[in-house]
Enzyme design. Structure first.
Site, PDB file in Angstrom:
ATOM      1  N   THR A  28     -54.168  44.388 152.217  1.00 29.53           N
ATOM      2  CA  THR A  28     -54.103  44.290 150.543  1.00 29.53           C
ATOM      3  C   THR A  28     -53.106  43.703 150.086  1.00 29.53           C
ATOM      4  O   THR A  28     -51.942  43.848 149.814  1.00 29.53           O
ATOM      5  CB  THR A  28     -54.131  46.060 150.209  1.00 29.53           C
ATOM      6  OG1 THR A  28     -55.283  46.256 150.732  1.00 29.53           O
ATOM      7  CG2 THR A  28     -54.933  45.568 148.773  1.00 29.53           C
ATOM      8  N   LYS A  94     -43.562  49.203 150.995  1.00 35.89           N
ATOM      9  CA  LYS A  94     -45.370  48.297 150.764  1.00 35.89           C
ATOM     10  C   LYS A  94     -46.137  49.555 149.565  1.00 35.89           C
ATOM     11  O   LYS A  94     -44.839  50.433 149.427  1.00 35.89           O
ATOM     12  CB  LYS A  94     -46.270  48.302 151.989  1.00 35.89           C
ATOM     13  CG  LYS A  94     -46.030  48.484 153.135  1.00 35.89           C
ATOM     14  CD  LYS A  94     -46.428  47.845 153.858  1.00 35.89           C
ATOM     15  CE  LYS A  94     -48.454  47.516 153.639  1.00 35.89           C
ATOM     16  NZ  LYS A  94     -48.753  46.859 153.401  1.00 35.89           N
ATOM     17  N   GLU A 103     -53.180  52.197 153.808  1.00 39.60           N
ATOM     18  CA  GLU A 103     -52.250  51.050 154.403  1.00 39.60           C
ATOM     19  C   GLU A 103     -51.948  51.622 155.520  1.00 39.60           C
ATOM     20  O   GLU A 103     -51.785  50.968 156.927  1.00 39.60           O
ATOM     21  CB  GLU A 103     -51.051  50.177 153.793  1.00 39.60           C
ATOM     22  CG  GLU A 103     -51.827  49.276 152.931  1.00 39.60           C
ATOM     23  CD  GLU A 103     -51.229  48.418 151.705  1.00 39.60           C
ATOM     24  OE1 GLU A 103     -49.843  48.899 151.707  1.00 39.60           O
ATOM     25  OE2 GLU A 103     -52.059  47.687 151.197  1.00 39.60           O
TER      26      GLU A 103
END
Ligand code: 5RP
Length: 220
Positions: A28, A94, A103
């Protein structure tokens, strides 16, 4: 080359890691979006994808790329995603886009994690980028107090709800010297769904977009 061009270049380089006839994980963010656009050109080569966010799933579908649920797909050959920070051990921060939990799941279910970043994301010590934590809404105050106790300055990400219906706390002021330890410690706080430190499952390969071309790094 500007930052967008570096992202595009590194996203294109990640196509080399896509194996024919497999299902791959797709991340993403803006760099992952460039990867999706590059993937569209070779979409006939793969059996499908698993997306780490609703936004990426939409973009994949708009290119006619099949999107599967992870529970249908099983183990994935590769996961390709960006990061907010990366160190020389390929440990990452992240979650700038708020998709950290999915993720982390997709990365965990993949044989290989290829991280794609422009060179500005490479740091000596993780933590200048505010660390995102996905938190169950009722635990917001409790988790924030614990984070202050650890020396952090948590801030609620305003007007944002994750794909899982939770909030994000962005934590400033943490100098992350022992990334694996801090990841585990924060994961253990009641109400924390996941932590944006990817150190216990770091990237396997870091593709870094630089003005001189794409640099390939593996953990040192
Ligand atoms: C989303 C992420 C992204 O990978 C990270 O924020 C990097 O984004 P970009 O590629 O737009 O710089 O973790 O949750």
């Amino acid at each position: 080359m500007n930052q967008d061009e570096l992202k595009k270049q590194v996203a294109a380089a990640a196509i080399e890691y896509v194996e024919s006839g497999t299902i791959i994980g797709v991340g993403t963010g803006s760099t992952a979006n460039y990867f999706i656009d590059a993937l569209a050109k070779i979409k006939g080569k793969i059996d499908g994808t698993v997306a780490s966010s609703v936004a990426s799933a939409e973009r994949l579908k708009s290119h006619g790329i099949p999107v599967l649920e992870l529970n249908q797909a099983g183990q994935l050959s590769v996961y390709v995603d960006g990061a907010d920070e990366a160190n020389e051990f390929l440990q990452l921060i992240k979650g700038g886009g708020g998709a950290l939990t999915r993720e982390k799941i997709v990365a965990a279910a993949s044989d290989r994690f290829v991280c794609i970043c422009d060179e500005s994301k490479l740091v000596k010590v993780l933590g200048a980028f505010p660390l995102p934590l996905e938190v169950i809404p009722m635990a917001q105050s409790y988790v924030a107090r614990e984070l202050v106790g650890l020396g952090g300055q948590p801030e609620l990400r305003q007007g944002f709800t994750t794909d899982n219906g939770n909030i994000i706390l962005d934590v400033k002021g943490l100098e992350i010297l022992e990334a694996r330890k801090l990841e585990s410690e924060l994961n253990n706080l009641a109400g924390v769904v996941s932590v944006g430190i990817f150190a216990n499952r770091p990237a396997d390969v870091l593709l870094l977009g630089t003005a001189k071309g794409v640099e390939t790094r593996t953990a040192t």
